[in-house]
Design a protein around this motif. Structure first.
Motif: not given
Length: 293
Positions: A171, A189, A174, A141, A144-146, A228-229, A168, A225-226
């Motif tokens: 998504i 995801f 997660v 990650f 911006e993208r996984v 940035r959500l 991202l 990731v979480q």
């Protein structure tokens, strides 16, 4: 200032925040070492406790619900060796641990820090970029993208599809689940408009975990990731205004709602300063709050 130094790690409290540094002892988990030093603001705390044992005790921090993306992404499933908010205390330092607890509790009382849930992350989550290899794949990650790449042990359905890249924006959620007994864990995801109910073993948006040493590191990817959500408890964003003459007059804001909006502005500012929000994201979020005011 209060400080306690142990093989398991070092905790320092300066009145405003706690600095948690993992120890270098061989028994310190790989996840805590990779996560590194954490700075926990006092207002993110719901409480602190110390439990004594015959040979050792344990300091525990309790964070307010929704304050930490790591705890949210893992759903409280981090076991004791991997939990960064626990510290193993040797019996000859029980007095120091009790003093540390008293200092933090007094600060919570003096600052009147509430223990109720929050609607914005108060910790930034793990730094990016990061990449973890565990189970049947490699999860990376960059903020911006996984990207998911498959090992030779992955099922043919995954290998045949090749590497998977998830922006991202696509998504919706997660989840990290550890291996429990005979049931394998996973990092999964949830992709917008394409929910999947197949087991993680066959899901191209999931890495299956088998209970090996590096499995907990996948929780770092989940937390990054979480963070940035959108926060699950955040107020719903205000829609763009309709053309002049078509939009209804905004409803008056109640006084208690006004105070909540002011707190939201302060939280957005702190998230911006800590790097969780970009300049553009901060500007858009601030404008949405100002419109409600």
């Amino acid at each position: 200032m209060a400080e306690i130094i142990q093989k398991d790690g070092t905790w320092v409290f300066d009145g405003d925040a706690l600095r948690l540094t993992p120890g270098r002892d061989k028994n310190v988990s790989l996840l805590r070492k990779e996560l590194g030093e954490l700075l926990v603001p006092l207002r993110a705390l719901a409480g602190i406790s110390f439990e004594q044992g015959k040979k050792s005790g344990r300091l525990r921090l309790r964070l307010r619900d929704g304050a930490d993306p790591l705890l949210h992404a893992t759903g409280g499933r981090l076991t004791e060796p991997h939990d960064p908010y626990q510290l193993l205390v040797e019996s000859d330092r029980y007095g120091v641990a009790e003093y540390f607890v008293d200092e933090v509790r007094n600060a919570l009382l003096l600052d009147q820090v509430p223990s109720d849930p929050v609607d914005a992350y108060l910790l930034p989550g793990p730094a990016v970029p990061l990449s973890v290899s565990a189970g049947d794949g490699v999860a990376s990650f960059d903020g911006e993208r996984v990207r998911l790449e498959w090992k030779w042990q992955a099922e043919d359905s995954k290998s045949a599809a090749g590497p998977r890249t998830l922006p991202l924006a696509d998504i919706a959620g997660v989840e990290w689940q550890p291996t429990v007994g005979l049931e394998n864990g996973h990092l999964r995801f949830t992709v917008r408009a394409a929910p999947s109910k197949v087991p993680p073993k066959y899901d191209p948006n999931a890495v299956e975990l088998w209970g090996f040493k590096k499995d907990p590191l996948m929780a770092l990817v989940a937390a990054a990731v979480q963070a940035r959500l959108p926060h699950p408890s955040a107020p719903v964003a205000v829609e763009e205004a309709a053309p002049a003459g078509d939009a209804p007059a905004p409803a008056p804001v109640a006084e208690d709602d006004h105070d909540a909006l002011l707190r939201r502005l302060r939280e957005l500012g702190e998230l911006h300063r800590s790097g969780v929000l970009t300049d553009e994201e901060f500007t858009l979020a601030k404008q949405a709050v100002l419109k409600r005011m």
